[in-house]
Design a protein around this motif. Sequence first.
Motif, PDB file in Angstrom:
ATOM      1  N   SER A 164      13.289   4.648   4.079  1.00  0.00           N
ATOM      2  CA  SER A 164      14.328   3.808   4.690  1.00  0.00           C
ATOM      3  C   SER A 164      15.579   3.718   3.820  1.00  0.00           C
ATOM      4  N   LEU A 165      15.428   3.959   2.521  1.00  0.00           N
ATOM      5  CA  LEU A 165      16.590   3.965   1.635  1.00  0.00           C
ATOM      6  C   LEU A 165      17.432   5.227   1.828  1.00  0.00           C
ATOM      7  N   TRP A 166      16.828   6.270   2.331  1.00  0.00           N
ATOM      8  CA  TRP A 166      17.533   7.521   2.582  1.00  0.00           C
ATOM      9  C   TRP A 166      18.160   7.568   3.980  1.00  0.00           C
ATOM     10  N   ASP A 167      17.508   6.954   4.959  1.00  0.00           N
ATOM     11  CA  ASP A 167      18.018   7.094   6.325  1.00  0.00           C
ATOM     12  C   ASP A 167      18.412   5.778   6.993  1.00  0.00           C
ATOM     13  N   GLY A 168      18.241   4.660   6.310  1.00  0.00           N
ATOM     14  CA  GLY A 168      18.639   3.361   6.869  1.00  0.00           C
ATOM     15  C   GLY A 168      20.124   3.110   6.678  1.00  0.00           C
ATOM     16  N   GLY A 169      20.633   2.124   7.355  1.00  0.00           N
ATOM     17  CA  GLY A 169      22.051   1.797   7.285  1.00  0.00           C
ATOM     18  C   GLY A 169      22.441   1.093   5.991  1.00  0.00           C
ATOM     19  N   PRO A 170      23.750   0.944   5.760  1.00  0.00           N
ATOM     20  CA  PRO A 170      24.254   0.319   4.529  1.00  0.00           C
ATOM     21  C   PRO A 170      23.753  -1.103   4.296  1.00  0.00           C
ATOM     22  N   ASP A 171      23.674  -1.915   5.335  1.00  0.00           N
ATOM     23  CA  ASP A 171      23.201  -3.289   5.153  1.00  0.00           C
ATOM     24  C   ASP A 171      21.731  -3.311   4.745  1.00  0.00           C
ATOM     25  N   HIS A 172      20.941  -2.430   5.344  1.00  0.00           N
ATOM     26  CA  HIS A 172      19.529  -2.318   4.979  1.00  0.00           C
ATOM     27  C   HIS A 172      19.408  -1.916   3.504  1.00  0.00           C
ATOM     28  N   TYR A 173      20.213  -0.949   3.095  1.00  0.00           N
ATOM     29  CA  TYR A 173      20.197  -0.481   1.710  1.00  0.00           C
ATOM     30  C   TYR A 173      20.569  -1.621   0.759  1.00  0.00           C
ATOM     31  N   ARG A 174      21.639  -2.347   1.077  1.00  0.00           N
ATOM     32  CA  ARG A 174      22.067  -3.463   0.227  1.00  0.00           C
ATOM     33  C   ARG A 174      20.979  -4.535   0.106  1.00  0.00           C
ATOM     34  N   GLU A 175      20.208  -4.717   1.164  1.00  0.00           N
ATOM     35  CA  GLU A 175      19.137  -5.720   1.152  1.00  0.00           C
ATOM     36  C   GLU A 175      17.983  -5.320   0.233  1.00  0.00           C
ATOM     37  N   LEU A 176      17.674  -4.025   0.139  1.00  0.00           N
ATOM     38  CA  LEU A 176      16.494  -3.573  -0.595  1.00  0.00           C
ATOM     39  C   LEU A 176      16.745  -3.198  -2.052  1.00  0.00           C
ATOM     40  N   VAL A 177      17.999  -3.058  -2.447  1.00  0.00           N
ATOM     41  CA  VAL A 177      18.314  -2.658  -3.820  1.00  0.00           C
ATOM     42  C   VAL A 177      18.767  -3.884  -4.604  1.00  0.00           C
ATOM     43  N   ASP A 178      18.130  -4.095  -5.741  1.00  0.00           N
ATOM     44  CA  ASP A 178      18.380  -5.258  -6.585  1.00  0.00           C
ATOM     45  C   ASP A 178      19.770  -5.198  -7.221  1.00  0.00           C
ATOM     46  N   ASP A 179      20.387  -6.355  -7.394  1.00  0.00           N
ATOM     47  CA  ASP A 179      21.702  -6.430  -8.040  1.00  0.00           C
ATOM     48  C   ASP A 179      21.683  -5.916  -9.475  1.00  0.00           C
ATOM     49  N   GLU A 180      20.518  -5.851 -10.093  1.00  0.00           N
ATOM     50  CA  GLU A 180      20.380  -5.373 -11.476  1.00  0.00           C
ATOM     51  C   GLU A 180      19.886  -3.926 -11.544  1.00  0.00           C
ATOM     52  N   CYS A 181      19.876  -3.233 -10.418  1.00  0.00           N
ATOM     53  CA  CYS A 181      19.366  -1.865 -10.362  1.00  0.00           C
ATOM     54  C   CYS A 181      20.168  -0.919 -11.266  1.00  0.00           C
ATOM     55  N   LEU A 182      19.460   0.007 -11.898  1.00  0.00           N
ATOM     56  CA  LEU A 182      20.092   1.092 -12.643  1.00  0.00           C
ATOM     57  C   LEU A 182      19.800   2.392 -11.910  1.00  0.00           C
ATOM     58  N   ASP A 229       0.833  -1.199   0.000  1.00  0.00           N
ATOM     59  CA  ASP A 229       0.000   0.000   0.000  1.00  0.00           C
ATOM     60  C   ASP A 229       0.876   1.260   0.000  1.00  0.00           C
ATOM     61  N   ASP A 230       0.253   2.415  -0.265  1.00  0.00           N
ATOM     62  CA  ASP A 230       1.013   3.663  -0.408  1.00  0.00           C
ATOM     63  C   ASP A 230       1.824   4.011   0.835  1.00  0.00           C
ATOM     64  N   ASP A 231       1.259   3.825   2.028  1.00  0.00           N
ATOM     65  CA  ASP A 231       2.008   4.143   3.253  1.00  0.00           C
ATOM     66  C   ASP A 231       3.289   3.313   3.336  1.00  0.00           C
ATOM     67  N   ARG A 232       3.184   2.059   2.988  1.00  0.00           N
ATOM     68  CA  ARG A 232       4.372   1.196   3.020  1.00  0.00           C
ATOM     69  C   ARG A 232       5.374   1.596   1.933  1.00  0.00           C
ATOM     70  N   VAL A 233       4.874   2.018   0.779  1.00  0.00           N
ATOM     71  CA  VAL A 233       5.760   2.482  -0.292  1.00  0.00           C
ATOM     72  C   VAL A 233       6.627   3.630   0.222  1.00  0.00           C
ATOM     73  N   TRP A 234       6.005   4.622   0.848  1.00  0.00           N
ATOM     74  CA  TRP A 234       6.755   5.796   1.308  1.00  0.00           C
ATOM     75  C   TRP A 234       7.687   5.445   2.472  1.00  0.00           C
ATOM     76  N   SER A 235       7.275   4.549   3.329  1.00  0.00           N
ATOM     77  CA  SER A 235       8.139   4.086   4.415  1.00  0.00           C
ATOM     78  C   SER A 235       9.359   3.345   3.850  1.00  0.00           C
ATOM     79  N   PHE A 236       9.118   2.498   2.865  1.00  0.00           N
ATOM     80  CA  PHE A 236      10.184   1.762   2.188  1.00  0.00           C
ATOM     81  C   PHE A 236      11.186   2.740   1.568  1.00  0.00           C
ATOM     82  N   GLU A 237      10.675   3.732   0.836  1.00  0.00           N
ATOM     83  CA  GLU A 237      11.550   4.697   0.165  1.00  0.00           C
ATOM     84  C   GLU A 237      12.344   5.516   1.178  1.00  0.00           C
TER      85      GLU A 237
END
Length: 126
Positions: A12-30, A2-10
Amino acid sequence: MDDDRVWSFEKSLWDGGPDHYRELVDDECLMVLPHPPFVLSGRQAIEAVAETPRWSNVAFSKGQVARPQEGVIVIAYHVEASRDDASYAANCTSTYRRLSHDVWRVIQHQQTPPLAQSGTVEKTKS
């Protein structure tokens, strides 16, 4: 997701730690970022962002969410972020794909800092 989770997810990419970021970003990301080398892919994109300092304050505005097909979410927004030594503003897009129930990964992200003041138009000479 849902939209609330989308914004929370996004966020977390700005303020979460490096391991969290590595977990959420796909190896094929551009990614397209406003600093050299500008266009990044795969692990290069993940490591370039994961190793930067996290933002302590993050605020989104002008957010839009699109779901063009099952298992794909595209968002666009304006971000204002700050930490002790810096502040930053940009217009951004991110695209997520669902890997399995409740498991999402970022497959695209782009940041464009504001290019000109609102109402200002630059003229070029012919």
